[in-house]
Design a protein around this motif. Structure first.
Motif, mmCIF file in Angstrom:
data_model
loop_
_atom_site.group_PDB
_atom_site.id
_atom_site.type_symbol
_atom_site.label_atom_id
_atom_site.label_comp_id
_atom_site.label_asym_id
_atom_site.label_seq_id
_atom_site.Cartn_x
_atom_site.Cartn_y
_atom_site.Cartn_z
ATOM 1 N N THR A 106 0.895 -1.087 -0.066
ATOM 2 C CA THR A 106 -0.083 0.006 -0.102
ATOM 3 C C THR A 106 1.004 1.326 -0.018
ATOM 4 N N SER A 107 2.167 1.219 0.297
ATOM 5 C CA SER A 107 2.974 2.303 0.281
ATOM 6 C C SER A 107 4.172 2.258 -0.633
ATOM 7 N N ILE A 108 4.140 1.368 -1.621
ATOM 8 C CA ILE A 108 5.183 1.302 -2.619
ATOM 9 C C ILE A 108 5.247 2.235 -3.639
ATOM 10 N N GLY A 109 4.271 2.840 -4.034
ATOM 11 C CA GLY A 109 4.158 4.008 -4.885
ATOM 12 C C GLY A 109 4.914 5.167 -4.075
ATOM 13 N N ALA A 110 4.538 5.401 -2.734
ATOM 14 C CA ALA A 110 4.968 6.556 -1.872
ATOM 15 C C ALA A 110 6.543 6.362 -1.849
ATOM 16 N N ARG A 111 7.074 5.141 -1.541
ATOM 17 C CA ARG A 111 8.283 4.507 -1.416
ATOM 18 C C ARG A 111 9.066 4.825 -2.806
ATOM 19 N N TYR A 112 8.561 4.745 -4.047
ATOM 20 C CA TYR A 112 9.339 4.961 -5.287
ATOM 21 C C TYR A 112 9.357 6.528 -5.297
ATOM 22 N N LEU A 113 8.375 7.172 -5.096
ATOM 23 C CA LEU A 113 8.440 8.715 -5.162
ATOM 24 C C LEU A 113 9.431 9.523 -4.354
ATOM 25 N N LYS A 114 9.585 8.694 -3.086
ATOM 26 C CA LYS A 114 10.479 9.016 -2.021
ATOM 27 C C LYS A 114 12.057 8.974 -2.659
ATOM 28 N N GLY A 127 4.318 15.762 -12.286
ATOM 29 C CA GLY A 127 4.959 16.314 -13.361
ATOM 30 C C GLY A 127 6.336 15.321 -13.604
ATOM 31 N N LEU A 128 6.249 14.167 -13.524
ATOM 32 C CA LEU A 128 7.005 13.125 -14.040
ATOM 33 C C LEU A 128 6.848 12.778 -15.399
ATOM 34 N N ASN A 129 7.593 11.836 -15.916
ATOM 35 C CA ASN A 129 7.687 11.226 -17.232
ATOM 36 C C ASN A 129 7.823 10.036 -17.290
ATOM 37 N N GLU A 130 6.984 9.069 -16.715
ATOM 38 C CA GLU A 130 7.225 7.638 -16.423
ATOM 39 C C GLU A 130 6.184 6.967 -17.505
ATOM 40 N N ASP A 131 6.906 5.772 -18.043
ATOM 41 C CA ASP A 131 5.763 5.129 -18.902
ATOM 42 C C ASP A 131 5.271 3.859 -18.079
ATOM 43 N N SER A 132 4.205 3.453 -18.345
ATOM 44 C CA SER A 132 3.437 2.301 -17.472
ATOM 45 C C SER A 132 4.582 1.022 -17.269
ATOM 46 N N PHE A 133 5.034 0.511 -18.403
ATOM 47 C CA PHE A 133 5.847 -0.690 -18.320
ATOM 48 C C PHE A 133 6.999 -0.451 -17.610
ATOM 49 N N GLY A 134 7.780 0.825 -17.903
ATOM 50 C CA GLY A 134 9.149 0.958 -17.374
ATOM 51 C C GLY A 134 8.987 1.223 -15.581
ATOM 52 N N LEU A 135 7.743 1.911 -15.228
ATOM 53 C CA LEU A 135 7.374 2.104 -13.850
ATOM 54 C C LEU A 135 7.250 0.858 -13.088
ATOM 55 N N LYS A 136 6.398 0.021 -13.814
ATOM 56 C CA LYS A 136 6.118 -1.414 -13.497
ATOM 57 C C LYS A 136 7.523 -2.217 -13.164
ATOM 58 N N LEU A 137 8.412 -2.292 -13.851
ATOM 59 C CA LEU A 137 9.542 -2.866 -13.911
ATOM 60 C C LEU A 137 10.435 -2.162 -12.582
ATOM 61 N N LYS A 138 10.341 -0.861 -12.513
ATOM 62 C CA LYS A 138 11.040 -0.404 -11.271
ATOM 63 C C LYS A 138 10.756 -0.824 -9.945
ATOM 64 N N ILE A 139 9.157 -0.941 -10.059
ATOM 65 C CA ILE A 139 8.396 -0.908 -8.749
ATOM 66 C C ILE A 139 8.556 -2.687 -8.248
ATOM 67 N N ASN A 140 8.388 -3.453 -9.595
ATOM 68 C CA ASN A 140 8.439 -5.046 -9.341
ATOM 69 C C ASN A 140 10.075 -5.119 -8.850
ATOM 70 N N ASP A 141 11.180 -4.401 -9.173
ATOM 71 C CA ASP A 141 12.420 -4.560 -8.592
ATOM 72 C C ASP A 141 12.585 -4.224 -7.210
ATOM 73 N N MET A 142 11.764 -3.243 -6.675
ATOM 74 C CA MET A 142 11.745 -2.762 -5.286
ATOM 75 C C MET A 142 11.235 -3.903 -4.521
ATOM 76 N N MET A 143 10.049 -4.389 -4.974
ATOM 77 C CA MET A 143 9.009 -5.624 -4.391
ATOM 78 C C MET A 143 10.068 -6.891 -4.308
ATOM 79 N N LYS A 144 10.701 -6.996 -5.224
ATOM 80 C CA LYS A 144 11.389 -8.222 -5.230
ATOM 81 C C LYS A 144 12.396 -8.415 -3.887
#
Length: 219
Positions: free
Chosen positions: A21-29, A60-77
């Motif tokens: 529930t906080s992974i989005g906030a953790r990424y933005l941090k 005001g970011l410039n993220e694409d869905s697939f790239g962001l998913k990969l980054k967050i998945n890597d954090m979750m791993k």
């Protein structure tokens, strides 16, 4: 009588929802962005690939869905491989179920390799007769496909095979497919608990309570 048990993973077997529930906030941090309370309300029902549009519009970011998913998945791993633990009483419940001849399966949206690693690290991998990830079957829990696959694998009758879930939307899906449901409380779904209780056949606050409910004094 319970002959089969099909378990959700996150929020049901694992105490992992505080991170999810906080992974989005953790990424933005990691980008130097601090979120406010509105953020959590906005993303509560949002799937990870949908974060990109929200992040771009609001921050005001410039993220694409697939790239962001990969980054967050890597954090979750990291959390699956190193930190996530079973909820209290889970292992005892699973052992008791196996002793009583119950067939056990996992049906989750989490990637299969993460499921295997976290269950292995917590010493319960071999207790399961089958494991299914939505991602391997191009599905999600808005439809019952993953539960039906798990049921077919363990070979028990539907009316004797309980779905163990913590999320309201997944419980709705299981009930529409005529599965009996045991709802497992998780704080992430506390606002839905009243509706969850109304829908479910059994509700428990812990797996100790589930063990008493299904097996009583059975060995």
């Amino acid at each position: 009588m319970i002959k089969g048990a099909i378990f959700d993973l996150d929020g049901t077997l694992l105490d992992s929802m505080p991170v999810w529930t906080s992974i989005g906030a953790r990424y933005l941090k990691t980008l130097g962005i601090t979120v406010d309370e509105r953020f959590y309300d906005d993303v509560r029902f949002m799937k990870i690939p949908d974060y990109a549009e929200y992040f771009n519009k609001r921050y005001g970011l410039n993220e694409d869905s697939f790239g962001l998913k990969l980054k967050i998945n890597d954090m979750m791993k990291y959390y699956y491989f190193n930190e996530f633990k079973l909820k209290e009483g889970v292992k005892e419940f699973l052992l008791t179920a196996k002793k009583n001849g119950v067939k056990l399966a996992v049906a989750t949206a989490t990637d299969a390799y993460l499921v295997e690693e976290v269950l292995k690290r917590n010493g319960v991998l071999e207790l399961f007769d089958a494991r299914f990830s939505c991602r391997d079957y191009n599905t999600d829990k808005d439809e019952p496909k993953i539960y039906e696959l798990a049921l077919s694998a363990i070979g028990t009758k539907k009316e004797e095979s309980y779905i163990f879930e913590d999320a309201l939307y997944a419980i709705k899906t299981a009930k529409k497919a005529d599965f009996p449901v045991c709802a497992v409380y998780d704080p992430a779904a506390k606002e839905d608990w009243e509706n969850i209780t109304e829908l479910s056949d059994v509700t428990v606050k812990s797996f100790k309570e589930a063990k008493d409910e299904f097996f009583g004094s059975a060995l």
